[in-house]
Write an enzyme that holds these catalytic residues in place. Sequence first.
Site, PDB file in Angstrom:
ATOM      1  N   LYS A  86       0.861  -1.178   0.000  1.00  0.00           N
ATOM      2  CA  LYS A  86       0.000   0.000   0.000  1.00  0.00           C
ATOM      3  C   LYS A  86       0.905   1.238   0.000  1.00  0.00           C
ATOM      4  O   LYS A  86       1.478   1.601   1.021  1.00  0.00           O
ATOM      5  CB  LYS A  86      -0.919  -0.012   1.226  1.00  0.00           C
ATOM      6  CG  LYS A  86      -1.967   1.111   1.229  1.00  0.00           C
ATOM      7  CD  LYS A  86      -1.455   2.333   1.934  1.00  0.00           C
ATOM      8  CE  LYS A  86      -2.479   3.467   1.895  1.00  0.00           C
ATOM      9  NZ  LYS A  86      -1.853   4.776   1.661  1.00  0.00           N
ATOM     10  N   GLU A  88       9.306   2.090  11.123  1.00  0.00           N
ATOM     11  CA  GLU A  88      10.351   3.103  11.003  1.00  0.00           C
ATOM     12  C   GLU A  88       9.656   4.447  10.886  1.00  0.00           C
ATOM     13  O   GLU A  88       8.860   4.654   9.957  1.00  0.00           O
ATOM     14  CB  GLU A  88      11.256   2.832   9.804  1.00  0.00           C
ATOM     15  CG  GLU A  88      12.195   1.654  10.017  1.00  0.00           C
ATOM     16  CD  GLU A  88      13.097   1.804  11.230  1.00  0.00           C
ATOM     17  OE1 GLU A  88      13.418   2.952  11.602  1.00  0.00           O
ATOM     18  OE2 GLU A  88      13.475   0.777  11.819  1.00  0.00           O
ATOM     19  N   CYS A 114      13.657  11.082   6.632  1.00  0.00           N
ATOM     20  CA  CYS A 114      13.624  10.803   8.072  1.00  0.00           C
ATOM     21  C   CYS A 114      15.005  10.982   8.692  1.00  0.00           C
ATOM     22  O   CYS A 114      15.125  11.211   9.893  1.00  0.00           O
ATOM     23  CB  CYS A 114      13.071   9.410   8.343  1.00  0.00           C
ATOM     24  SG  CYS A 114      13.935   8.089   7.487  1.00  0.00           S
ATOM     25  N   GLU A 148       9.536  16.931  14.646  1.00  0.00           N
ATOM     26  CA  GLU A 148       9.949  16.696  13.263  1.00  0.00           C
ATOM     27  C   GLU A 148       9.173  17.607  12.320  1.00  0.00           C
ATOM     28  O   GLU A 148       7.944  17.646  12.345  1.00  0.00           O
ATOM     29  CB  GLU A 148       9.719  15.234  12.864  1.00  0.00           C
ATOM     30  CG  GLU A 148      10.246  14.917  11.485  1.00  0.00           C
ATOM     31  CD  GLU A 148      10.080  13.465  11.106  1.00  0.00           C
ATOM     32  OE1 GLU A 148      11.033  12.890  10.559  1.00  0.00           O
ATOM     33  OE2 GLU A 148       8.990  12.910  11.348  1.00  0.00           O
TER      34      GLU A 148
END
Length: 487
Positions: A180, A255, A289, A390
């Site tokens: 997906k 992750e 990331c 973040e």
Amino acid sequence: MATTVQTKTYLNFINGEWVASESQEVDHSLNPASKKEVVGYVQKSTERDLNHAVKAAKQAKETWRKLSGAERGEYLYKVAQILERRLDEIAECATREMGKTLAETKGETARGIAILKYYAGEGMRKVGDVIPSTDSEALMFTTRTPLGVVGVITPWNFPIAIPIWKMAPALVYGNTIVVKPAGEASVTCAKIVECFEEAGLPNGVVNMVTGPGSVIGQGIADHKDVDGITFTGSNSVGKRIGQAALARGAKYQLEMGGKNPVIVAADADLQLAAEAVIAGAFRSTGQKCTATSRVIVAAEVFDEFKELLLTKTKELSVGNGLDGQTWMGPCASESQLNTVLSYIDKGVQEGATLLTGGKRLENGELADGFYVEPTIFENCTQDMAIVQEEIFGPVIALMKADSVKEALKLANNVEYGLSASIFTTNIQHLLSFVSDMEAGLIRVNAESAGVELQAPFGGMKNSSSHSREQGEAAKEFFTSIKTVFVK
């Protein structure tokens, strides 16, 4: 400038066939460099579509796992050859769909090819060990068995490499998959799946279903016949997936976010450090990331380093990623642009000093895209949102420290622990950093972003579920150990 590709509608791939969603609805994928351009239309799938895909994967898993590792590896090698032939086309599609420069997407596609070849070779490597038994007349050994059906949920920021580094090991170790992709990268993922189709994998081994994360992503997490889930994305979504998988006993791998620091010691090569900080923070528009987000600089070289950083940042060219002169492309979507701008506003409101950037770029052709200037703040404190949260955009929080020990304390004082870097020529500083930095990826005299495909990748603290991807470490997630005792 590359040629425009004709817009088309991409279907789901289920049991070896391209099929429309039962909803009969589609979503469009826009070019973030030119929001009037539709890159392609993808299926807005339903739970029933997902069920069909999982059923196909479940039916295919016994035949697939009984192939030898070498046979499965040969399929991956064929996929690598096809992807290599289509490198330019798929790289251009990725640039048009999520914005990063064509040089970056070509590099990412080349990495995908290398990953496929690496895991093709994994099919010939050992799967267990002989263990001495206390019984002299017995043989004891371990082997490995695949999980079964694996749900692969991927983000938009690495639309080629991340799907492949999850799909390739899952497949070579004997699993079947349902992938997906993120909505912003679904067209690119469809082209990758076309490569698997052309390689002739048996029906049902690879399936792709596109659609809303709340329906398809959560559906994968909840599905009783999905034996494992590998996810890369935001912390909030990852935690929901992990909770759903845990509730029903499925294996999961997450992750997630990062708030990655670079420490610049007083003895560092400042030119090297400045170039690496800019690459780590602003390549891919900071949408990694592992991107550099905080830069902690020794007080005695702070002003000199700051001037270097500002000078180099102001030289960067921002524009359409298909333009060979562009160094940094747009944010991947309007919502991501708005997130970045909101954090810049927070930084100003909380008292940080904006040194450069901070604005949306809307001159000429840039008005049609989601562009933001590379941005640097100083006078940042630990309680500020731009230091703790973040951003996933081209924003640096510049900080000062009186020693490497203080810099390490600042670097560790966040909820994340994905990657970190230090620039130093002092062996003691290096050893302290390696020992005390709370991150899964440690880099010395190199940018915070980047890991080689044969090495384990993953984070600590809230960056990860503490498993590792890539390299031989992938075997630990995609298989289970079976101990055999023969009398």
